[in-house]
Each structure stands twice: as C-alpha cells, then as structure tokens.
Design an enzyme around this catalytic site. Structure first.
Site, PDB file in Angstrom:
ATOM      1  N   ASP A  63       0.836  -1.208   0.000  1.00 14.19           N
ATOM      2  CA  ASP A  63       0.000   0.000   0.000  1.00 14.19           C
ATOM      3  C   ASP A  63       0.869   1.255   0.000  1.00 14.19           C
ATOM      4  OD1 ASP A  63      -2.361   1.389  -0.023  1.00 14.19           O
ATOM      5  OD2 ASP A  63      -2.821   1.086   2.098  1.00 14.19           O
ATOM      6  N   ASN A 108     -10.960  -2.964  -5.394  1.00 10.19           N
ATOM      7  CA  ASN A 108     -10.244  -1.940  -6.157  1.00 10.19           C
ATOM      8  C   ASN A 108     -10.941  -1.563  -7.470  1.00 10.19           C
ATOM      9  OD1 ASN A 108      -6.958  -3.022  -5.005  1.00 10.19           O
ATOM     10  ND2 ASN A 108      -8.131  -1.244  -4.336  1.00 10.19           N
TER      11      ASN A 108
HETATM   12  C1  IPE Z   1      -5.324  -2.851  -0.229  1.00 10.83           C
HETATM   13  O1  IPE Z   1      -5.028  -1.496  -0.408  1.00 10.83           O
HETATM   14  C2  IPE Z   1      -5.279  -3.550  -1.539  1.00 10.83           C
HETATM   15  C3  IPE Z   1      -3.971  -3.656  -2.175  1.00 10.83           C
HETATM   16  C4  IPE Z   1      -2.834  -3.268  -1.659  1.00 10.83           C
HETATM   17  C5  IPE Z   1      -3.985  -4.276  -3.475  1.00 10.83           C
HETATM   18  P1  IPE Z   1      -6.170  -0.399  -0.552  1.00 10.83           P
HETATM   19  O2  IPE Z   1      -5.490   0.901  -0.680  1.00 10.83           O
HETATM   20  O3  IPE Z   1      -7.120  -0.793  -1.628  1.00 10.83           O
HETATM   21  O4  IPE Z   1      -6.930  -0.537   0.854  1.00 10.83           O
HETATM   22  P2  IPE Z   1      -7.880   0.463   1.623  1.00 10.83           P
HETATM   23  O5  IPE Z   1      -8.970   0.881   0.661  1.00 10.83           O
HETATM   24  O6  IPE Z   1      -7.055   1.621   2.050  1.00 10.83           O
HETATM   25  O7  IPE Z   1      -8.402  -0.311   2.782  1.00 10.83           O
HETATM   26  C1  IPE Z   2      -1.507   0.321  -3.448  1.00 10.40           C
HETATM   27  O1  IPE Z   2      -1.333   1.689  -3.469  1.00 10.40           O
HETATM   28  C2  IPE Z   2      -1.733  -0.248  -4.823  1.00 10.40           C
HETATM   29  C3  IPE Z   2      -3.091  -0.756  -5.060  1.00 10.40           C
HETATM   30  C4  IPE Z   2      -4.079  -0.785  -4.171  1.00 10.40           C
HETATM   31  C5  IPE Z   2      -3.364  -1.245  -6.386  1.00 10.40           C
HETATM   32  P1  IPE Z   2      -2.560   2.698  -3.425  1.00 10.40           P
HETATM   33  O2  IPE Z   2      -2.961   3.028  -4.814  1.00 10.40           O
HETATM   34  O3  IPE Z   2      -3.670   2.166  -2.566  1.00 10.40           O
HETATM   35  O4  IPE Z   2      -1.894   3.954  -2.741  1.00 10.40           O
HETATM   36  P2  IPE Z   2      -2.511   4.936  -1.663  1.00 10.40           P
HETATM   37  O5  IPE Z   2      -3.076   4.093  -0.547  1.00 10.40           O
HETATM   38  O6  IPE Z   2      -3.586   5.714  -2.355  1.00 10.40           O
HETATM   39  O7  IPE Z   2      -1.364   5.786  -1.235  1.00 10.40           O
HETATM   40 MG    MG Z   3      -4.128   2.340  -0.593  1.00  9.51          MG
END
Ligand code: IPE
Ligand code: IPE
Ligand code: MG
Length: 224
Positions: free
Chosen positions: A11, A59
């Site tokens: 994340d 997602n």
């Molecule tokens: C969790 O991250 C999913 C992945 C890392 C693929 P998210 O960014 O989607 O999670 P939330 O929405 O903050 O819980």
């Molecule tokens: C994790 O990074 C990647 C995926 C969930 C695909 P994020 O896209 O969730 O990054 P933040 O949480 O917005 O920083």
């Molecule tokens: Mg995230």
C-alpha cells in the site's frame, strides 16, 4: 526463525506519487519495481512463499483510468519480468478471481503460470481481484455442492491458497493498520507487521528488518 510464508499488502503507491507531485500511475510504476526487488530479496532471504496483494476485489471502485493503468502495468510486469522469474526458478500462481479480467490479460497470466509451473523454487502468489469474503463464499458454495461434512482440511483445500504453506507473517506498508479483506482465514495466527514505509520505498533491507522483527515475536497459538 525465518517465516515460510510471508504476505504483503503493498500500500501507498498513490501517496508516494503525491509527495513527488507526480500522477498516481508513477507511484504504481515505482511499485512494480519494488515488487521485482522484494521478490528477489525474499528468495535470497530464504522465504519459501511470498504472496503479494496487487489488486483487491474492492479496487474496481477506483476510477476507470487508474484501473486501466494498473492493468497496463500488470501486462508490462509479465512481459518484462517473466524471464527473470522463470530463471530464478520461481513457481508463480495467482489467487483471486481471474474471470473478471479481459481475455488478453487472462491469456497472458495463464501463460506465465504455465511457464513457471515446472519450477521447483520458491512460490510467488499474486493476489489479483482477490477478496477474502469472495474466497470464503466460493469455497463454501463449492463444498455445499459437493455435499458431505466439511472440516478444516477440506475447507482449506477449497481456498485459493490450498497449495501455499501456512501463513506466518503479514506485512502492510504505508502506515495503514487494517487487513482490507486480505487472507482473513489464513491470518488467524499470522504475525502482523505494519510499517510506515510507502510500498515503492520498501526494499530488501526493509524486508530483512521485518523478518528480524518476526524472529523476535513469540508465537503461542493459544498455548502457553
Ligand atoms: C489494499 O489497499 C489492496 C492492495 C494493496 C492491493 P487499498 O489501498 O485498496 O486498501 P484500503 O482501501 O485503504 O483499505
Ligand atoms: C496500493 O497503493 C496499490 C493498489 C491498491 C493497487 P494505493 O494506490 O492504494 O496507494 P494509496 O493508498 O492511495 O497511497
Ligand atoms: Mg491504498
């Protein structure tokens, strides 16, 4: 002790990009580079199985443009890094529901899995369109159809993770402290490590730190 099976919630790509005043896709691109480095480091540090949360079943709620960017990067990752994974003897698998992806992505992913199927080295499982609730409901429905008594062994064999060792450690980057629908059944007795590092900045050294922290933990499994 080195954990046999480590899972990472990768994340913080978006925040990494934002801090640099870059578009989110730049963060995802840097995240792919981290995947490459950390996969190699996990192998070198003796981890038997690495599961990476790349795209959750939730997602799809993101804007279409970002989903398109992520799909493009998935194709790019397979195109660029499959040779390296194959040469490193990695056994590749996917956990999650691939049926939601376009036929070209499915074909590419299935080809990559087939190519690494003969390998005998460490396992790399990539969670794509993965959600624990989906996984558990899918297993329950499948077992209900088959009939007969359901015990832990049968249930776990119906999960996406059937071929992976028991989960020892979950690492989440970026400071968030939640599981976001990841490996809820499997994490029952896993150790949890939350680090503030954003995923694109996570590397072999950060993995080694997490493994050292794991080694200091006392696992009791309800005993004493
Ligand atoms: C969790 O991250 C999913 C992945 C890392 C693929 P998210 O960014 O989607 O999670 P939330 O929405 O903050 O819980
Ligand atoms: C994790 O990074 C990647 C995926 C969930 C695909 P994020 O896209 O969730 O990054 P933040 O949480 O917005 O920083
Ligand atoms: Mg995230």
């Amino acid at each position: 002790m080195i954990p046999r099976h480590v899972a990472i919630i990768m994340d913080g790509n978006g925040r990494w990009a934002k801090r640099r005043l870059l578009p989110r896709v730049a963060g995802h691109r840097a995240g792919v580079e981290a995947v490459r480095k950390v996969t190699r480091a996990a192998r070198e540090q003796g981890v038997e199985a690495l599961t990476l949360y790349a795209f959750s079943s939730e997602n799809w709620r993101r804007p279409e443009e970002e989903i398109g960017d992520l799909m493009g990067l998935l194709k790019h990752f397979i195109g660029e890094h499959l040779d390296e994974l194959a040469a490193d003897g990695i056994r590749l698998s996917i956990i999650g529901d691939l049926s939601a992806f376009s036929p070209d992505i499915r074909a590419l992913v299935e080809g990559a899995i087939a190519r690494c199927a003969v390998n005998t080295g460490p396992q790399l499982a990539i969670a794509l369109n993965y959600g624990s609730h989906d996984e558990i409901l899918r297993a329950a429905n499948r077992l209900a159809e088959e009939g007969g008594p359901i015990d832990k062994v049968r249930f776990e064999a119906a999960l996406y993770t059937a071929d992976l060792p028991p989960l020892d450690l979950v690492i989440r980057t970026s400071g968030e402290q939640r599981l976001s629908n990841f490996l809820l059944w499997q994490a029952a007795y896993a150790e949890l490590i939350f680090v503030d590092t954003l995923w694109p900045d996570f590397d072999g050294g950060a993995l080694a730190d997490a493994l050292a922290e794991f080694a200091r933990r006392e696992r009791r499994f309800g005993g004493r």
